[in-house]
Scaffold this motif. Structure first.
Motif, mmCIF file in Angstrom:
data_model
loop_
_atom_site.group_PDB
_atom_site.id
_atom_site.type_symbol
_atom_site.label_atom_id
_atom_site.label_comp_id
_atom_site.label_asym_id
_atom_site.label_seq_id
_atom_site.Cartn_x
_atom_site.Cartn_y
_atom_site.Cartn_z
ATOM 1 N N MET A 71 -51.021 50.845 23.948
ATOM 2 C CA MET A 71 -51.713 51.056 25.224
ATOM 3 C C MET A 71 -50.734 50.842 26.374
ATOM 4 O O MET A 71 -49.731 50.153 26.217
ATOM 5 N N PRO A 72 -51.023 51.437 27.538
ATOM 6 C CA PRO A 72 -50.115 51.246 28.671
ATOM 7 C C PRO A 72 -50.074 49.790 29.140
ATOM 8 O O PRO A 72 -51.055 49.052 29.004
ATOM 9 N N ALA A 73 -48.925 49.383 29.660
ATOM 10 C CA ALA A 73 -48.812 48.072 30.298
ATOM 11 C C ALA A 73 -49.486 48.103 31.660
ATOM 12 O O ALA A 73 -50.095 47.124 32.085
ATOM 13 N N LEU A 74 -49.385 49.248 32.342
ATOM 14 C CA LEU A 74 -50.022 49.420 33.652
ATOM 15 C C LEU A 74 -51.505 49.695 33.441
ATOM 16 O O LEU A 74 -51.867 50.637 32.735
ATOM 17 N N GLN A 75 -52.341 48.891 34.070
ATOM 18 C CA GLN A 75 -53.783 49.021 33.865
ATOM 19 C C GLN A 75 -54.477 49.224 35.210
ATOM 20 O O GLN A 75 -54.243 48.460 36.144
ATOM 21 N N PRO A 76 -55.348 50.226 35.298
ATOM 22 C CA PRO A 76 -56.019 50.467 36.588
ATOM 23 C C PRO A 76 -57.031 49.363 36.910
ATOM 24 O O PRO A 76 -57.760 48.892 36.036
ATOM 25 N N LEU A 96 -50.124 45.291 41.475
ATOM 26 C CA LEU A 96 -49.296 46.169 42.300
ATOM 27 C C LEU A 96 -50.097 47.402 42.696
ATOM 28 O O LEU A 96 -51.153 47.665 42.119
ATOM 29 N N GLN A 97 -49.580 48.120 43.691
ATOM 30 C CA GLN A 97 -50.201 49.371 44.101
ATOM 31 C C GLN A 97 -49.249 50.508 43.795
ATOM 32 O O GLN A 97 -48.032 50.357 43.921
ATOM 33 N N ARG A 102 -53.246 52.919 45.073
ATOM 34 C CA ARG A 102 -54.262 52.545 44.090
ATOM 35 C C ARG A 102 -53.826 51.254 43.409
ATOM 36 O O ARG A 102 -52.650 51.047 43.144
ATOM 37 N N PHE A 104 -53.331 48.460 40.571
ATOM 38 C CA PHE A 104 -53.069 48.316 39.139
ATOM 39 C C PHE A 104 -52.665 46.872 38.855
ATOM 40 O O PHE A 104 -52.289 46.133 39.764
ATOM 41 N N LEU A 106 -50.372 44.566 35.713
ATOM 42 C CA LEU A 106 -49.545 44.612 34.509
ATOM 43 C C LEU A 106 -50.263 43.764 33.472
ATOM 44 O O LEU A 106 -50.457 42.565 33.669
ATOM 45 N N ILE A 113 -58.893 47.714 28.375
ATOM 46 C CA ILE A 113 -58.335 49.016 28.004
ATOM 47 C C ILE A 113 -58.865 49.459 26.642
ATOM 48 O O ILE A 113 -59.256 50.610 26.447
ATOM 49 N N LEU B 35 -55.534 57.188 30.018
ATOM 50 C CA LEU B 35 -56.164 56.003 30.618
ATOM 51 C C LEU B 35 -56.347 56.229 32.114
ATOM 52 O O LEU B 35 -57.382 55.923 32.687
ATOM 53 N N LEU B 39 -50.880 57.871 32.617
ATOM 54 C CA LEU B 39 -50.892 56.704 31.721
ATOM 55 C C LEU B 39 -51.702 57.049 30.476
ATOM 56 O O LEU B 39 -52.880 57.407 30.582
ATOM 57 N N TYR B 40 -51.067 56.928 29.325
ATOM 58 C CA TYR B 40 -51.693 57.340 28.071
ATOM 59 C C TYR B 40 -51.642 56.243 27.016
ATOM 60 O O TYR B 40 -50.630 55.536 26.892
ATOM 61 N N THR B 41 -52.724 56.121 26.263
ATOM 62 C CA THR B 41 -52.732 55.281 25.072
ATOM 63 C C THR B 41 -52.317 56.149 23.891
ATOM 64 O O THR B 41 -52.826 57.263 23.734
ATOM 65 N N TRP B 42 -51.406 55.643 23.087
ATOM 66 C CA TRP B 42 -50.997 56.333 21.862
ATOM 67 C C TRP B 42 -51.948 55.923 20.750
ATOM 68 O O TRP B 42 -52.030 54.746 20.398
ATOM 69 N N LEU B 96 -43.119 45.722 43.224
ATOM 70 C CA LEU B 96 -44.176 44.722 43.364
ATOM 71 C C LEU B 96 -43.563 43.393 43.771
ATOM 72 O O LEU B 96 -42.355 43.208 43.671
ATOM 73 N N GLU B 154 -45.533 55.988 32.651
ATOM 74 C CA GLU B 154 -45.050 54.961 31.727
ATOM 75 C C GLU B 154 -44.620 55.700 30.471
ATOM 76 O O GLU B 154 -45.384 56.525 29.964
#
Lengths: 569, 569
Positions: A71-76, A96-97, A102, A104, A106, A113, B35, B39-42, B96, B154
């Motif tokens: 999964m991405p480290a960056l999360q909305p 962070l933005q 927007r 997000f 980490l 997620i 996501l 930003l994508y989940t594998w 950030l 990412e």
């Protein structure tokens, strides 16, 4: 591998900010280097160890039927807002933005997620149960990063999440994961314990922590001397003591106790045991009122337990001096249960006290010879408020409590519906109706395990790797190879033979003296050391030493490889 | 693996934001899920492919003698300030602040971090050369993320960095890495080209890009039809044309050309080839003055080349209408070299033009029959300004240029001292003196390769994985297994035999009809498909089909495994 091609980064100096053995040794042995506070680069030697931790973890996760994702480290922020954690999570959450302003974060964890993934991918009960896992870099903006990779701002975690139709399925998977974790820590070759844990802010009912035992551990764990009971000390229950209260033998006396405030001072002043003094703490109640907590003088308050008691505010807050004065007519240090107008909650052991000393609610005065019911009524409420101590009966009724220190490296939770309910992760059940999925989550601190393994396994000379985590299994040290061509040929041949036997060997082909070589190999903790010299070629004998042994031994060269293979098996 | 334990996440719908085949297929085949923008989940299937890309890359890096490290994703601003990139890098750099208001970025690349490591760890020329690499998640705050994982925010990169005492050593390592990259892309089984590249903002002199060839590629690559010359079209040189200028046969005429502005309009108006029209562009010079650029009407300006020409501002900026009017007395569309007071720089092919048409610097008028030296003096400066076109002579003198499209998936640079000099990464050289290290850097887009492989290898039915990247090698599809116990037994036995033969097989044990199974296996691109039915048990024949074949073939069951092993070797 040869040290000429795989350079060691050992150093003599210990960094000034390194407080614990593993941090010092990881720097000295060249496993990591600091980039900034709480941020470390893994050097080749350290990364080899971490990759072994990853590999064992991955293999056992696959065996447990878990599916690897990334999964991405960056999360909305939107997803964290759905569960309310965007607001609840403190400054540890790195936010962070993006360029479009927007929000997000980490990810320090991925419940939001994975739940978002599950609510889109899982439609039917037929797809359940399912376990997803990932091995990934996580972020936590620690206020005071310390202990090297043990409490850093960027770290590698294995996090897994399971989804279920019902509680029974969750419990089955929980058991499977409990077993997988036990397999993992057994394969690491570490002394560990699975302990009953407080599930903290992640929520949910049942949870176990996996601790690597080490004196420097931040957590205290309570074990039974007889059974396999083990619990985080925050969670270990202190049973209601057996037996009756002792008889009242002293009369009640009001005594001047100028400048005697702490339990230590008061017990010394009266010449009595601390267990005969009553400790009174004034804390906030659930609705801004004050509450008095009573403990035996030799016991410590367990804040985690107290916060769960009806009537006490969470997080626990001590009243300030002014509030204590207005509620008790005395300052902290002279307060006690006499004549209090606020609610009194006592620890279980307090009601068995007799002939005890307590503050008189008059500055500089204590009562002695106090007895329940004769002098004051019993407290309003009796609860388990204290930390267990060595010798307490084990809560499971078998044996007594002993306390050891541990480093938390794993945690498994029965999450329940905390996230799936907030995020409407529903499926169609067998009856064709919508139903919210039940979740479990399961973490292992991959990078932290490297440090914990060292914390548990080291001596004055350096690291002592357990076999499965060692970056190399065998160190091959030739003595003055650069001065003897026949030795060089023999050492190269032996190196090749060791490799062919499937042994991970580090061949120290540097032009350095033997003592330097040996201390490097001890520092980096290679479990087995083989020394070959010109003498070996004459005698046919070779010197072998285990990292854990204090003496070397001589072996016939022809027996070396079978001997090593046996040691490694 | 069984589909009952390794669920496929295939879907029918193509997301509306998916513009290219790989993006659509990665979603449809269940390799990734979005996501948020970029930003994508594998998912498990996609991650299996990416892990194969990683594994091959890692093996070849190790063979090349590179040492694996893992650097933090979070990078302190201080290091980027040392090289000036904190200011230079645009909004693509995700920035950030931590809880103490210290500035950090999320690394899109790691030159600063590795140079900081090297200046601390490398003290002597004896430690050189050295190559470090890592496989790690990178971040880039794209203004418009698109094409799925092809241009995401990412992504996973392999980045490597080498340090050297001198240029010769850098060139040796550059060759080693060039070869390692060739090995990697050969093992992937992808059609690729190593092309001479512009080294862009990373700096340095020599660089090659590795492109996976695909029609949808964003980059145009110029190849020689005869030699192995290949260059990014931005970099491909357009040679000075051979031969002499044609003779002047027409007389100069001023012609009214109302509303004729573009080359298309003007060439149609006069009924002449575009190559007989002169294109005049007014751009900014290096010091705010204006400059006129001349190109043959059928040629396009190469901005990258133009920016490197002495006297032209970088980045290239077209003058606005008002500036053009004041410099040329005419609006864009009617300008030409006649009587211009500003500097005129012409492309090489322009000086061979004769009897041509150009703007007259009077709105609505053009000259025709223009000839150099007779009507106007030759331009002030002759340069290579244009994009090469098909049929141009190859710059290496062998064959002509042909143009294909590619997806950039790798890039190797001879960096020189750009970073080591700014960050004072010095070592002690053989003479005992301080010397700045020379650097190279080498990237591969790990996650991007998965998409590029699909872009190159797919058909209407789905993905066609090259053997080495396929998530599974063989799909085992039993027909109506749930209705036939003897088939179930035979299929399970065959599955076991395939696994025992070391074949990565996906056993489709779902209770779905054959057509559904086949279309899923085609969509996810498994290279070999084996179908077993009750009929096979009677006839002893089994159905086999390669993903690339249009017809199935029958094979004796006993020959299946040897046949497959041969296909896979």
């Amino acid at each position: 591998m040869r040290t000429s091609q795989f350079p060691l980064n050992t150093v003599k100096e210990t960094p000034s900010d390194a407080e614990i053995a593993s941090h010092k040794l990881m720097i000295r042995a060249g496993l990591i280097r600091k980039l900034a506070a709480g941020l470390y680069t893994w050097l080749p030697l350290g990364l080899r160890v971490m990759r072994k931790v990853e590999k064992i973890t991955r293999e056992e996760m696959e065996k447990a039927g878990a599916l690897e994702v990334l999964m991405p480290a960056l999360q909305p922020a939107e997803l964290w807002q759905e569960t309310g954690r965007w607001e609840q999570y403190g400054p540890e959450l790195a936010r962070l933005q993006d360029r479009h302003q927007r929000d997000f974060c980490l990810g320090p964890t991925h419940e939001e997620i994975i739940t978002d993934l599950a609510r889109h991918e899982i439609k039917s009960y037929k797809q359940l149960p399912i376990i997803y896992y990932q091995i990934q870099t996580k972020f936590r903006d620690e206020i005071r990063p310390r202990f090297g990779v043990m409490r850093s701002r960027e770290f590698v975690m294995k996090d897994a999440y399971s989804f279920h139709l019902d509680q029974e399925s969750l419990q089955e998977t929980y058991q499977v994961m409990y077993q997988a974790y036990s397999n993992i820590f057994n394969r690491f070759g570490l002394q560990y314990r699975a302990v009953i844990a407080d599930s903290g802010s992640i929520g949910g009912a049942v949870s176990h922590e996996f601790h690597v035992l080490a004196e420097s551990g931040e957590d205290a764990i309570a074990f039974s001397t007889k059974s396999d009971y083990a619990a985080n000390i925050e969670k270990a229950e202190a049973l209601m003591p057996e037996g009756d209260r002792g008889p009242a033998t002293e009369s009640l006396n009001l005594v001047d106790t100028p400048d005697q405030h702490s339990i230590d001072e008061v017990s010394a002043f009266f010449g009595i045991a601390k267990s005969s003094c009553l400790k009174t703490l004034i804390v906030k109640g659930e609705e801004d009122e004050l509450v008095a907590l009573l403990l035996r003088g030799d016991h410590e308050l367990n804040a985690i337990k107290a916060e769960k008691v009806f009537g006490i505010a969470a997080p626990l807050q001590l009243a300030d001096e002014e509030q204590v004065l207005s509620a008790c007519n005395a300052k902290p240090g002279s307060v006690g249960p006499f004549g209090l107008k606020i609610k009194i909650i006592a620890d279980r052991s307090v009601v068995l006290m007799s002939d005890f000393v307590c503050g008189a609610n008059q500055d500089g005065k204590h009562y002695r010879g106090v007895n329940w019911q004769r002098d004051i009524p019993l407290p309003d409420q009796i609860e388990d408020l204290r930390l267990v101590v060595e010798g307490d009966p084990s809560p499971d009724g078998e044996g007594t409590i002993t306390i050891a220190r541990g480093i938390e490296v794993g945690h498994i939770f029965q999450l329940g519906m905390k996230y799936s309910s907030a995020m409407k992760a529903d499926i169609i059940n067998e009856g064709g109706k919508n139903q919210t999925m039940i979740m479990g989550c399961y973490g292992i601190g991959i990078s932290r395990i490297v440090a914990a393994a060292i914390e548990q396994n080291h001596d004055d000379n350096g690291i002592i790797w357990p076999a499965q985590l060692a970056p190399f299994q065998v160190a091959l040290c030739p003595m003055n190879m650069h001065k003897s061509e026949r030795l060089r040929v023999a050492a190269e041949k032996l190196y090749r033979e060791l490799l062919d036997a499937g042994i991970e060997v580090l061949f120290d082909d540097r032009k350095v003296r033997a003592g330097f070589m040996f201390s490097d190999m001890e520092l980096i903790g290679i479990p087995h050391r083989v020394v070959i010299g010109d003498r070996s070629l004459d005698s046919g004998m070779i010197e072998y030493r285990a990292r854990t042994a204090s003496e070397s031994q001589e072996l016939p060269m022809v027996e070396l490889i079978p001997f090593l293979l046996q040691q490694l098996s």
